[in-house]
Design an enzyme around this catalytic site. Structure first.
Site, PDB file in Angstrom:
ATOM      1  N   GLU A  29       1.219  -1.394   0.245  1.00 31.57           N
ATOM      2  CA  GLU A  29      -0.203  -0.268  -0.669  1.00 31.57           C
ATOM      3  C   GLU A  29       0.904   1.090   0.141  1.00 31.57           C
ATOM      4  O   GLU A  29       1.755   1.295   1.015  1.00 31.57           O
ATOM      5  CB  GLU A  29      -1.107  -0.604   1.384  1.00 31.57           C
ATOM      6  CG  GLU A  29      -1.393   1.370   1.454  1.00 31.57           C
ATOM      7  CD  GLU A  29      -2.506   1.588  -0.141  1.00 31.57           C
ATOM      8  OE1 GLU A  29      -2.577   3.198   0.330  1.00 31.57           O
ATOM      9  OE2 GLU A  29      -3.363   0.535  -0.548  1.00 31.57           O
ATOM     10  N   ASP A  51       5.474   1.949  -3.832  1.00 32.16           N
ATOM     11  CA  ASP A  51       4.684   2.071  -4.954  1.00 32.16           C
ATOM     12  C   ASP A  51       5.482   0.573  -6.268  1.00 32.16           C
ATOM     13  O   ASP A  51       6.644   0.167  -6.413  1.00 32.16           O
ATOM     14  CB  ASP A  51       5.535   3.527  -6.279  1.00 32.16           C
ATOM     15  CG  ASP A  51       5.048   3.534  -7.508  1.00 32.16           C
ATOM     16  OD1 ASP A  51       3.931   3.303  -8.108  1.00 32.16           O
ATOM     17  OD2 ASP A  51       4.928   5.201  -7.794  1.00 32.16           O
ATOM     18  N   ILE A  52       4.058   0.240  -6.354  1.00 26.15           N
ATOM     19  CA  ILE A  52       4.006  -0.752  -7.638  1.00 26.15           C
ATOM     20  C   ILE A  52       4.091  -0.913  -8.741  1.00 26.15           C
ATOM     21  O   ILE A  52       5.501  -1.993  -8.770  1.00 26.15           O
ATOM     22  CB  ILE A  52       2.435  -1.339  -7.221  1.00 26.15           C
ATOM     23  CG1 ILE A  52       2.599  -2.188  -8.192  1.00 26.15           C
ATOM     24  CG2 ILE A  52       1.705  -0.372  -8.432  1.00 26.15           C
ATOM     25  CD1 ILE A  52       1.223  -2.873  -8.066  1.00 26.15           C
ATOM     26  N   CYS A  72     -10.213   2.782  -8.287  1.00 25.77           N
ATOM     27  CA  CYS A  72     -11.178   2.202 -10.051  1.00 25.77           C
ATOM     28  C   CYS A  72     -11.534   3.754 -10.156  1.00 25.77           C
ATOM     29  O   CYS A  72     -12.405   3.931 -11.218  1.00 25.77           O
ATOM     30  CB  CYS A  72     -12.539   1.731  -8.754  1.00 25.77           C
ATOM     31  SG  CYS A  72     -12.356   3.062  -7.509  1.00 25.77           S
TER      32      CYS A  72
END
Length: 386
Positions: A29, A51-52, A72
């Protein structure tokens, strides 16, 4: 079984999977406003704060499954619907990239209903085909949380995939159906007056109910365009991430119709209209009261709760995944697949048999029978009437 969680938020998915007997060993997260809440409620999970986009497969511990819901906002019908033109929408590909690199036995992805509307459906199919090409049999479904004992109407798309070599057949959990859980049952025992905030710093002083805080800001024209009140004996509207759009407490009468684009509060009852508190929203999302949310701004509290997957729904999905894995056929036995087709009358049956017209609407387009790419070919064809 061990899982890794992505876009973990406050951990609604994680809690549901833990309740189903999984071990959430690692979570990612990036939003620092959520870190304290996650670590307090999931003390046995390692929280990665990177950060992904910077993550590689080697950064993730070995596990059985990946779970997560990419942002989303890019697909939401209530937003600008920029899709892949929004940087947040592109994060979907980063999640897929890590699935391809790490190859867990299964994955679960959650997102809003807007991702399968006409504007984004081709992008959605691109996501599915990319996952299939990565070696997974993929299924998806639109579920309403109210069908699974959650006291709100909340339609969300779930994608579940298994490695092809596992030969797993997945069935989404069957809806429990009516009677639905009502607002009275969910929050009827919370009678203490909530603490009101607008933009000031929240004082984390708890009365009988933790996080019983409300956003007391003004009502905008968009909010007043339709009724925002559900009665005690109904399910709630969707719990949203924006504080200003939070549904109203059922103590108030339903808003009065003025025009197609305007509702007003019932005269003489204006004092009864208030937003649901963060704790009330958490209850409606099926978080237990022991689950605490930490925030300086009340808006951040609503955001954490509203973005979460209801833990109860996550548990149903987790159990369905476990059932599929446990029902996996013995590796050295070839599974038998039956294709079922329907004929209307004897004349049609004769024509079908004579010309070998065994046609089934298949593929990912709308209205078609869902046969995921990677499924083995059927061995038998069963023709039936009535």
């Amino acid at each position: 079984m061990k899982v890794a969680s992505f876009f973990a938020g406050c951990g609604g998915l994680d809690m549901g999977f833990r309740q189903a007997g999984y071990e959430v060993v690692w979570a990612n997260e990036f939003d620092e406003a959520i870190h304290k809440t996650y670590q307090f409620n999931h003390p046995n999970t390692f929280l990665c704060k990177s950060d992904i986009r910077t993550l590689k497969a080697a950064d993730i511990p070995d596990c059985d499954g990946f779970i997560g819901g990419p942002p989303c906002q890019s697909w939401s019908e209530g937003g600008k619907q920029l899709g892949l033109e929004d940087e947040r929408g592109k994060l979907f590909f980063d999640y897929i990239r890590l699935i391809r690199e790490k190859r867990p036995r299964f994955f679960l992805i959650e997102n809003v209903q807007g991702i399968i509307n006409d504007r984004h459906f081709n992008t959605f199919l691109l996501f599915l085909s990319t996952l299939e090409d990565a070696g997974y049999v993929v299924s998806y479904s639109l579920l309403n949380a109210a069908d699974y004992g959650i006291p709100q109407d909340r339609h969300r798309v779930f994608i579940v995939g298994f490695l092809k070599e596992l030969n797993c057949t997945f069935c989404f959990p069957k809806p429990l159906g009516k009677p639905y859980v009502t607002l009275r049952r969910a929050i009827g025992d919370i009678t203490e007056s909530p603490r009101q905030y607008v933009n000031e710093k929240v004082i984390q002083e708890y009365g009988e109910w933790h996080n019983h805080d409300i956003f007391a800001g003004l009502w905008d024209a968009k909010f007043m365009a339709r009724n925002r009140v559900r009665s005690w004996d109904e399910t709630s509207f969707t719990i949203q991430a924006q504080a200003k759009n939070c549904p109203l407490h059922p103590q108030a009468p339903k808003m009065k119709y003025v025009s197609q684009s305007q509702r007003v509060f019932l005269q003489g009852s204006e004092h009864l209209y208030r937003r649901l508190s963060i704790r009330e929203c958490a209850r409606i999302q099926t978080f237990p009261d022991r689950f605490l949310f930490f925030y300086d701004k009340v808006q951040d509290g609503y955001k954490m709760v509203g973005n979460a997957v209801p833990p109860r729904l996550a548990k149903f999905l987790a159990l369905a995944i476990k059932e599929s894995l446990n029902a996996n056929p013995i590796r050295d036995e070839k599974p038998v697949n039956v294709l079922v087709a329907y004929y209307k009358d004897d004349d049609q049956l004769c024509l079908t048999l004579k010309n070998k017209l065994y046609y089934v609407r298949a593929g990912l387009r709308r209205g078609a029978l869902q046969i995921p790419k990677g499924m083995v070919y059927p061995v038998y064809l069963l023709l039936h009437n009535h």
